[in-house]
Design a protein around this motif. Sequence first.
Motif, PDB file in Angstrom:
ATOM      1  N   LEU A 147       0.848  -1.189   0.000  1.00  0.00           N
ATOM      2  CA  LEU A 147       0.000   0.000   0.000  1.00  0.00           C
ATOM      3  C   LEU A 147       0.887   1.243   0.000  1.00  0.00           C
ATOM      4  O   LEU A 147       1.682   1.448   0.908  1.00  0.00           O
ATOM      5  N   GLN A 148       0.774   2.056  -1.039  1.00  0.00           N
ATOM      6  CA  GLN A 148       1.632   3.223  -1.206  1.00  0.00           C
ATOM      7  C   GLN A 148       0.949   4.543  -0.871  1.00  0.00           C
ATOM      8  O   GLN A 148       1.606   5.516  -0.518  1.00  0.00           O
ATOM      9  N   ARG A 149      -0.371   4.595  -1.039  1.00  0.00           N
ATOM     10  CA  ARG A 149      -1.089   5.854  -0.853  1.00  0.00           C
ATOM     11  C   ARG A 149      -2.537   5.574  -0.481  1.00  0.00           C
ATOM     12  O   ARG A 149      -3.134   4.623  -0.980  1.00  0.00           O
ATOM     13  N   ILE A 150      -3.079   6.428   0.405  1.00  0.00           N
ATOM     14  CA  ILE A 150      -4.505   6.384   0.718  1.00  0.00           C
ATOM     15  C   ILE A 150      -5.071   7.775   0.456  1.00  0.00           C
ATOM     16  O   ILE A 150      -4.602   8.767   1.027  1.00  0.00           O
ATOM     17  N   ASP A 151      -6.048   7.857  -0.422  1.00  0.00           N
ATOM     18  CA  ASP A 151      -6.763   9.105  -0.685  1.00  0.00           C
ATOM     19  C   ASP A 151      -7.918   9.167   0.308  1.00  0.00           C
ATOM     20  O   ASP A 151      -8.784   8.291   0.306  1.00  0.00           O
ATOM     21  N   ALA A 152      -7.889  10.186   1.168  1.00  0.00           N
ATOM     22  CA  ALA A 152      -8.850  10.265   2.274  1.00  0.00           C
ATOM     23  C   ALA A 152      -9.762  11.482   2.132  1.00  0.00           C
ATOM     24  O   ALA A 152      -9.312  12.546   1.701  1.00  0.00           O
ATOM     25  N   GLU A 153     -11.021  11.300   2.507  1.00  0.00           N
ATOM     26  CA  GLU A 153     -12.006  12.384   2.526  1.00  0.00           C
ATOM     27  C   GLU A 153     -12.774  12.310   3.831  1.00  0.00           C
ATOM     28  O   GLU A 153     -13.054  11.226   4.335  1.00  0.00           O
ATOM     29  N   ALA A 154     -13.135  13.490   4.354  1.00  0.00           N
ATOM     30  CA  ALA A 154     -13.864  13.548   5.621  1.00  0.00           C
ATOM     31  C   ALA A 154     -15.033  14.515   5.523  1.00  0.00           C
ATOM     32  O   ALA A 154     -14.957  15.534   4.841  1.00  0.00           O
ATOM     33  N   ALA A 155     -16.087  14.186   6.249  1.00  0.00           N
ATOM     34  CA  ALA A 155     -17.224  15.075   6.481  1.00  0.00           C
ATOM     35  C   ALA A 155     -17.486  15.014   7.978  1.00  0.00           C
ATOM     36  O   ALA A 155     -17.970  14.005   8.488  1.00  0.00           O
ATOM     37  N   THR A 156     -17.096  16.088   8.676  1.00  0.00           N
ATOM     38  CA  THR A 156     -17.252  16.137  10.129  1.00  0.00           C
ATOM     39  C   THR A 156     -18.089  17.343  10.512  1.00  0.00           C
ATOM     40  O   THR A 156     -18.400  18.182   9.664  1.00  0.00           O
ATOM     41  N   ALA A 157     -18.392  17.456  11.783  1.00  0.00           N
ATOM     42  CA  ALA A 157     -19.133  18.613  12.275  1.00  0.00           C
ATOM     43  C   ALA A 157     -18.349  19.901  12.032  1.00  0.00           C
ATOM     44  O   ALA A 157     -18.931  20.970  11.892  1.00  0.00           O
ATOM     45  N   ALA A 158     -17.019  19.799  11.950  1.00  0.00           N
ATOM     46  CA  ALA A 158     -16.170  20.975  11.735  1.00  0.00           C
ATOM     47  C   ALA A 158     -16.047  21.346  10.262  1.00  0.00           C
ATOM     48  O   ALA A 158     -15.574  22.434   9.934  1.00  0.00           O
ATOM     49  N   GLY A 159     -16.434  20.455   9.373  1.00  0.00           N
ATOM     50  CA  GLY A 159     -16.345  20.742   7.938  1.00  0.00           C
ATOM     51  C   GLY A 159     -15.882  19.534   7.154  1.00  0.00           C
ATOM     52  O   GLY A 159     -15.785  18.429   7.675  1.00  0.00           O
ATOM     53  N   GLN A 160     -15.597  19.794   5.872  1.00  0.00           N
ATOM     54  CA  GLN A 160     -15.135  18.736   4.986  1.00  0.00           C
ATOM     55  C   GLN A 160     -13.658  18.929   4.701  1.00  0.00           C
ATOM     56  O   GLN A 160     -13.146  20.047   4.742  1.00  0.00           O
ATOM     57  N   GLY A 161     -12.981  17.837   4.390  1.00  0.00           N
ATOM     58  CA  GLY A 161     -11.574  17.926   4.062  1.00  0.00           C
ATOM     59  C   GLY A 161     -11.114  16.671   3.365  1.00  0.00           C
ATOM     60  O   GLY A 161     -11.814  15.669   3.321  1.00  0.00           O
ATOM     61  N   LYS A 162      -9.926  16.761   2.796  1.00  0.00           N
ATOM     62  CA  LYS A 162      -9.337  15.581   2.186  1.00  0.00           C
ATOM     63  C   LYS A 162      -7.837  15.649   2.331  1.00  0.00           C
ATOM     64  O   LYS A 162      -7.256  16.703   2.597  1.00  0.00           O
ATOM     65  N   ALA A 163      -7.218  14.487   2.177  1.00  0.00           N
ATOM     66  CA  ALA A 163      -5.774  14.378   2.345  1.00  0.00           C
ATOM     67  C   ALA A 163      -5.271  13.190   1.549  1.00  0.00           C
ATOM     68  O   ALA A 163      -6.031  12.291   1.195  1.00  0.00           O
ATOM     69  N   VAL A 164      -3.983  13.210   1.286  1.00  0.00           N
ATOM     70  CA  VAL A 164      -3.291  12.071   0.699  1.00  0.00           C
ATOM     71  C   VAL A 164      -2.349  11.559   1.778  1.00  0.00           C
ATOM     72  O   VAL A 164      -1.478  12.288   2.253  1.00  0.00           O
ATOM     73  N   LEU A 165      -2.554  10.315   2.187  1.00  0.00           N
ATOM     74  CA  LEU A 165      -1.738   9.700   3.229  1.00  0.00           C
ATOM     75  C   LEU A 165      -0.741   8.740   2.588  1.00  0.00           C
ATOM     76  O   LEU A 165      -1.056   8.088   1.592  1.00  0.00           O
ATOM     77  N   ARG A 166       0.433   8.692   3.170  1.00  0.00           N
ATOM     78  CA  ARG A 166       1.493   7.815   2.678  1.00  0.00           C
ATOM     79  C   ARG A 166       2.140   7.128   3.879  1.00  0.00           C
ATOM     80  O   ARG A 166       1.955   7.565   5.009  1.00  0.00           O
ATOM     81  N   PRO A 167       2.921   6.074   3.651  1.00  0.00           N
ATOM     82  CA  PRO A 167       3.535   5.375   4.787  1.00  0.00           C
ATOM     83  C   PRO A 167       4.313   6.301   5.724  1.00  0.00           C
ATOM     84  O   PRO A 167       4.251   6.128   6.939  1.00  0.00           O
TER      85      PRO A 167
END
Length: 178
Positions: A147-167
């Motif tokens: 696993l080289q990368r995880i594309d992440a998205e969030a919807a929380t009470a504080a707002g929406q966001g996204k990130a690219v996670l790596r090892p």
Amino acid sequence: MKTRHVVGGLCLLAVPFLAAAAGGAHEHGVARLSLVQEGTTITLGFESPLDSLVGFEHAPRTDAQKQALQKARAALENAATAVTLPAAAACVVSAVTVDMPFGDTAHDGHDDHDTHADAEAEYVFECAQPAALDTVTIGLFQAFPRLQRIDAEAATAAGQGKAVLRPAQATWSLPAAR
């Protein structure tokens, strides 16, 4: 307003899975993670090509491949090592669901060398202090070296966001309250 966040969050959670179903999101080494907060409930959805987890996408043909599938399932089912939430949020796991292909490891004889297979996991947490949920650390890179990368998205009470996670960067800073 809460209804809008819930509906938006549920839509956000469905997007990666719908994209994969459409056939356009299958990339080896890359997984998707969605986080949705509904009040005190945090739901994380993880989806990855099976190749990124075990090195193949066909029905297991050897004992080693069967063991690799079992090991992958066990790693995904272990929410405590797959995902770490801040202690201050006081979260406890309320449900874990893992969907792996080839649950029946007997090979049916079909030609499967051109197929794509994905593994999915869903983690549901109940958090006593959801406002303290400011980061998520993903332990799946350690369990799955392919696993080289995880594309992440969030919807929380504080707002929406996204990130690219790596090892080397497996901790995700979630949207902060404004």
